[in-house]
Design an enzyme around this catalytic site. Structure first.
Site, short mmCIF file in Angstrom:
data_model
loop_
_atom_site.label_atom_id
_atom_site.label_comp_id
_atom_site.label_asym_id
_atom_site.label_seq_id
_atom_site.Cartn_x
_atom_site.Cartn_y
_atom_site.Cartn_z
CE1 TYR A 7 0.97 0.82 4.40
CE2 TYR A 7 0.59 -1.54 4.33
CZ TYR A 7 1.10 -0.42 4.96
OH TYR A 7 1.77 -0.56 6.16
N GLY A 8 2.17 1.14 -0.08
CA GLY A 8 3.02 2.33 0.03
C GLY A 8 4.12 2.38 -1.00
CB THR A 9 7.77 3.01 -0.61
OG1 THR A 9 8.15 1.92 0.23
CG2 THR A 9 7.53 4.27 0.22
CG LEU A 10 7.29 -2.43 -1.07
CD1 LEU A 10 6.84 -3.47 -0.05
CD2 LEU A 10 8.55 -2.89 -1.77
CD GLU A 73 7.58 -2.79 4.51
OE1 GLU A 73 7.64 -1.84 5.32
OE2 GLU A 73 7.10 -2.66 3.39
#
Length: 117
Positions: A7-10, A73
Site C-alpha cells: 500500500y506504500g513505497t512498494l 519493513e
C-alpha cells in the site's frame, strides 16, 4: 509463493517497487475500511485499527523476495504482518507496531500515492 498486499513505497511507480521486479502483479485491491493510514514522511504506516480502506496491489512473491521485504519493513521490530483476505486469496500485509509519532498526519483517502490530494 507468498501473496503480499502493498500500500506504500512498494506500489508500482513508487521508490521501492524495484523489490518486486520478479514478482507477479495479481492486481489492485481495496481493503475493508478497518485501518488507519499514517504519513511518516518517507513512507506510510498502516495501523490495524480505524475506519479507512487501504488502496494497494497484490503481488505473488518468491521466498527470497519475501525475506527481502521483511528486511525492508524491519519485521518484526517496526512492522508486523498478518493475513488479509483479498480477491486473489490471502495475502500478507505489513502493519505498523512501533511507537507512533503524534505529528504524523492521517491519510484519509487510504491511498499513499494520492496522499497530497
Amino acid at each position: 509463493m507468498n501473496r503480499v498486499f502493498v500500500y506504500g513505497t512498494l506500489r508500482p511507480g513508487e521508490r521501492n517497487h524495484h523489490y518486486l521486479a520478479t514478482a507477479a502483479h495479481l492486481g489492485a485491491y481495496l481493503t475493508p475500511a478497518v485501518f488507519t493510514l499514517l504519513d511518516t514522511g518517507p513512507y506510510p504506516a498502516a495501523l490495524d485499527e480505524g475506519t479507512t480502506a487501504l488502496v494497494g496491489d497484490v503481488f505473488a512473491v518468491d521466498d527470497e523476495t519475501f525475506a527481502a521485504l521483511d528486511v525492508l519493513e524491519d519485521y518484526p521490530v517496526h512492522y508486523t504482518r498478518r493475513h488479509l483476505e483479498t480477491d486473489y486469496g490471502p495475502a500478507w500485509v505489513y502493519l505498523w507496531i512501533a511507537a507512533r509519532d503524534p505529528r504524523w498526519p492521517t491519510i484519509g483517502n487510504g491511498d499513499w500515492c494520492r496522499r497530497n490530494e
